[in-house]
Design a protein around this motif. Structure first.
Motif, short mmCIF file in Angstrom:
data_model
loop_
_atom_site.label_atom_id
_atom_site.label_comp_id
_atom_site.label_asym_id
_atom_site.label_seq_id
_atom_site.Cartn_x
_atom_site.Cartn_y
_atom_site.Cartn_z
N VAL A 20 28.48 14.00 1.86
CA VAL A 20 28.71 13.97 0.42
C VAL A 20 27.74 14.93 -0.27
CG1 VAL A 20 28.57 12.54 -1.65
CG2 VAL A 20 29.60 11.62 0.43
N ILE A 21 28.27 15.75 -1.17
CA ILE A 21 27.43 16.66 -1.94
C ILE A 21 26.93 15.93 -3.19
CG2 ILE A 21 27.30 18.86 -3.17
CD1 ILE A 21 29.79 19.74 -1.58
N PRO A 22 25.63 15.74 -3.34
CA PRO A 22 25.14 15.09 -4.56
C PRO A 22 25.58 15.87 -5.79
CG PRO A 22 23.40 15.22 -2.91
CD PRO A 22 24.54 16.06 -2.41
N TYR A 23 25.92 15.14 -6.83
CA TYR A 23 26.37 15.79 -8.07
C TYR A 23 25.32 16.75 -8.60
CZ TYR A 23 27.79 16.29 -12.96
OH TYR A 23 28.16 16.81 -14.18
N ILE A 24 24.03 16.43 -8.43
CA ILE A 24 22.97 17.27 -8.99
C ILE A 24 22.59 18.44 -8.09
CG2 ILE A 24 22.03 15.35 -10.33
CD1 ILE A 24 19.73 15.22 -8.25
N ALA A 25 23.21 18.56 -6.91
CA ALA A 25 22.84 19.63 -5.97
C ALA A 25 23.15 21.00 -6.56
CB ALA A 25 23.58 19.45 -4.65
N LEU A 26 22.25 21.93 -6.37
CA LEU A 26 22.47 23.31 -6.78
C LEU A 26 23.59 23.91 -5.95
CD1 LEU A 26 21.35 25.66 -8.56
CD2 LEU A 26 19.90 26.27 -6.61
N ARG A 27 24.47 24.63 -6.59
CA ARG A 27 25.60 25.24 -5.89
C ARG A 27 25.60 26.74 -6.08
NH1 ARG A 27 26.97 20.18 -7.40
NH2 ARG A 27 28.53 19.00 -6.25
N HIS A 28 26.06 27.43 -5.04
CA HIS A 28 26.26 28.87 -5.14
C HIS A 28 27.53 29.14 -5.94
CE1 HIS A 28 23.17 30.21 -2.22
NE2 HIS A 28 23.41 29.05 -1.62
N ALA A 29 27.71 30.39 -6.36
CA ALA A 29 28.89 30.76 -7.13
C ALA A 29 30.17 30.57 -6.34
CB ALA A 29 28.77 32.21 -7.61
N ASP A 30 30.09 30.59 -5.01
CA ASP A 30 31.28 30.38 -4.19
C ASP A 30 31.54 28.90 -3.92
OD1 ASP A 30 29.37 29.70 -2.32
OD2 ASP A 30 29.92 31.23 -0.86
N GLY A 31 30.72 28.03 -4.52
CA GLY A 31 30.92 26.59 -4.38
C GLY A 31 30.11 25.92 -3.29
N THR A 32 29.47 26.70 -2.43
CA THR A 32 28.67 26.12 -1.34
C THR A 32 27.40 25.48 -1.90
OG1 THR A 32 29.46 27.86 0.14
CG2 THR A 32 27.55 26.58 0.87
N PRO A 33 27.11 24.23 -1.53
CA PRO A 33 25.90 23.59 -2.05
C PRO A 33 24.64 24.08 -1.35
CG PRO A 33 26.97 22.13 -0.50
CD PRO A 33 27.88 23.33 -0.65
N GLU A 34 23.55 24.08 -2.07
CA GLU A 34 22.23 24.36 -1.50
C GLU A 34 21.50 23.03 -1.47
OE1 GLU A 34 19.25 27.11 0.01
OE2 GLU A 34 21.41 27.28 -0.36
N VAL A 38 18.14 21.27 -6.74
CA VAL A 38 18.91 20.61 -7.79
C VAL A 38 19.22 21.55 -8.94
CG1 VAL A 38 18.00 18.33 -7.21
CG2 VAL A 38 16.85 19.73 -8.95
N GLU A 39 20.29 21.20 -9.66
CA GLU A 39 20.71 21.94 -10.85
C GLU A 39 20.12 21.24 -12.07
OE1 GLU A 39 21.61 23.94 -13.67
OE2 GLU A 39 22.44 24.80 -11.82
N PRO A 40 19.17 21.86 -12.77
CA PRO A 40 18.48 21.19 -13.87
C PRO A 40 19.40 20.66 -14.96
CG PRO A 40 17.32 23.21 -13.26
CD PRO A 40 18.62 23.21 -12.50
N GLU A 79 13.83 12.55 -10.75
CA GLU A 79 15.25 12.74 -10.50
C GLU A 79 16.03 11.52 -10.95
OE1 GLU A 79 16.34 13.99 -6.64
OE2 GLU A 79 15.17 15.84 -6.72
N PRO A 80 17.33 11.68 -11.24
CA PRO A 80 18.16 10.56 -11.69
C PRO A 80 18.25 9.46 -10.64
CG PRO A 80 19.25 12.65 -12.14
CD PRO A 80 18.08 12.96 -11.26
N ALA A 81 18.58 8.27 -11.11
CA ALA A 81 18.75 7.11 -10.23
C ALA A 81 20.12 7.14 -9.57
CB ALA A 81 18.57 5.82 -11.04
N GLN A 82 20.35 6.16 -8.71
CA GLN A 82 21.63 6.04 -7.99
C GLN A 82 22.09 4.59 -8.00
OE1 GLN A 82 21.60 8.30 -4.12
NE2 GLN A 82 19.43 8.48 -4.58
N HIS A 83 23.40 4.41 -7.77
CA HIS A 83 23.88 3.07 -7.48
C HIS A 83 23.18 2.58 -6.20
CE1 HIS A 83 27.46 4.79 -9.65
NE2 HIS A 83 27.30 3.67 -10.32
N PRO A 84 22.92 1.30 -6.06
CA PRO A 84 22.29 0.81 -4.82
C PRO A 84 23.04 1.23 -3.57
CG PRO A 84 22.22 -0.89 -6.49
CD PRO A 84 23.05 0.22 -7.06
N GLU A 85 24.38 1.20 -3.60
CA GLU A 85 25.16 1.58 -2.43
C GLU A 85 25.10 3.08 -2.17
OE1 GLU A 85 28.09 0.78 -5.88
OE2 GLU A 85 26.24 -0.05 -5.07
N CYS A 86 25.01 3.89 -3.25
CA CYS A 86 24.86 5.34 -3.07
C CYS A 86 23.48 5.66 -2.51
CB CYS A 86 25.08 6.05 -4.40
SG CYS A 86 26.79 6.02 -5.00
N ALA A 87 22.46 4.94 -2.99
CA ALA A 87 21.10 5.14 -2.47
C ALA A 87 21.03 4.78 -1.00
CB ALA A 87 20.11 4.30 -3.28
#
Length: 207
Positions: A20-34, A38-40, A79-87
């Motif tokens: 799973v790609i975290p929502y806050i993960a930094l992404r390249h312009a081609d969509g690949t996550p780094e 994180v993306e501020p 960093e932002p929190a998570q649902h317990p199940e996501c954590a």
């Protein structure tokens, strides 16, 4: 991240190589996550709107933040929190939280890869590393703690110039702090652990 089993509530989330790609993960312009960066803008969005950093959905009655000893000293989780199940999934999937990475990534070296849109992507910019990146690069892995708290005590620490800094640790009355991975703390970090009364591998207070 390792290939941990993806829970049913995350089965429709964006994935990369079976993770799973975290929502806050930094992404390249081609969509690949780094992964690991994180993306501020998305971090600020999650903090302000009370969204899970992994799935970007509204947090429920309780949430979990991931904190280092230094965060307890600063008084907030950056960093932002998570649902317990996501954590729980993140702890099983992230190699840093699993304790599999002995050292932090060396940010002072050139990027490992550039995407196929490097002409318009951040990875194509030849920018010097930040002071923070230089200080932290290549250091031994820090201890990580999960902090579970009720959303009724959710409070964002604000910065006048930079917006939301993180989630206040000082607003919690009875957080459930658990040691997730110990890393290889130096004497300075060990002092932070002791001063803040945090669990260690030897005291049996990991939950």
């Amino acid at each position: 991240m390792a290939n941990a089993a993806i829970p049913i509530q995350l089965i429709h989330a964006p994935q990369h190589n079976g993770m799973v790609i975290p929502y806050i993960a930094l992404r390249h312009a081609d969509g690949t996550p780094e992964l690991g960066r994180v993306e501020p803008v998305r971090v600020a969005e999650c903090l302000t709107d009370r969204l899970c950093q992994l799935c970007a959905q509204q947090l429920g009655a309780a949430a979990v933040g991931m904190a280092r000893p230094q965060d307890f000293g600063y008084g907030y989780i950056p960093e932002p929190a998570q649902h317990p199940e996501c954590a729980a999934y993140a702890i099983r999937a992230c190699p840093m939280l699993l304790g599999r990475l002995p050292r932090l990534r060396d940010r002072t070296r050139p990027q490992r890869r550039r995407c196929d849109r490097a002409d318009i992507c951040w990875c194509g910019a030849d920018e010097p590393p930040s002071v923070d990146a230089i200080v932290r690069s290549g250091r031994a892995a820090t201890p990580w703690y999960s902090v579970r708290f009720p959303m009724s005590e959710y409070e964002v620490v604000e910065s006048a110039r930079k917006g939301p800094r993180g989630i206040s640790l000082r607003a919690f009355t009875d957080p459930k702090v658990r040691l997730v991975s110990w890393g290889d703390p130096d004497l300075y970090e060990l002092g932070r652990v002791v001063m803040n009364g945090l669990p260690t591998p030897w005291d049996g207070s990991g939950s």
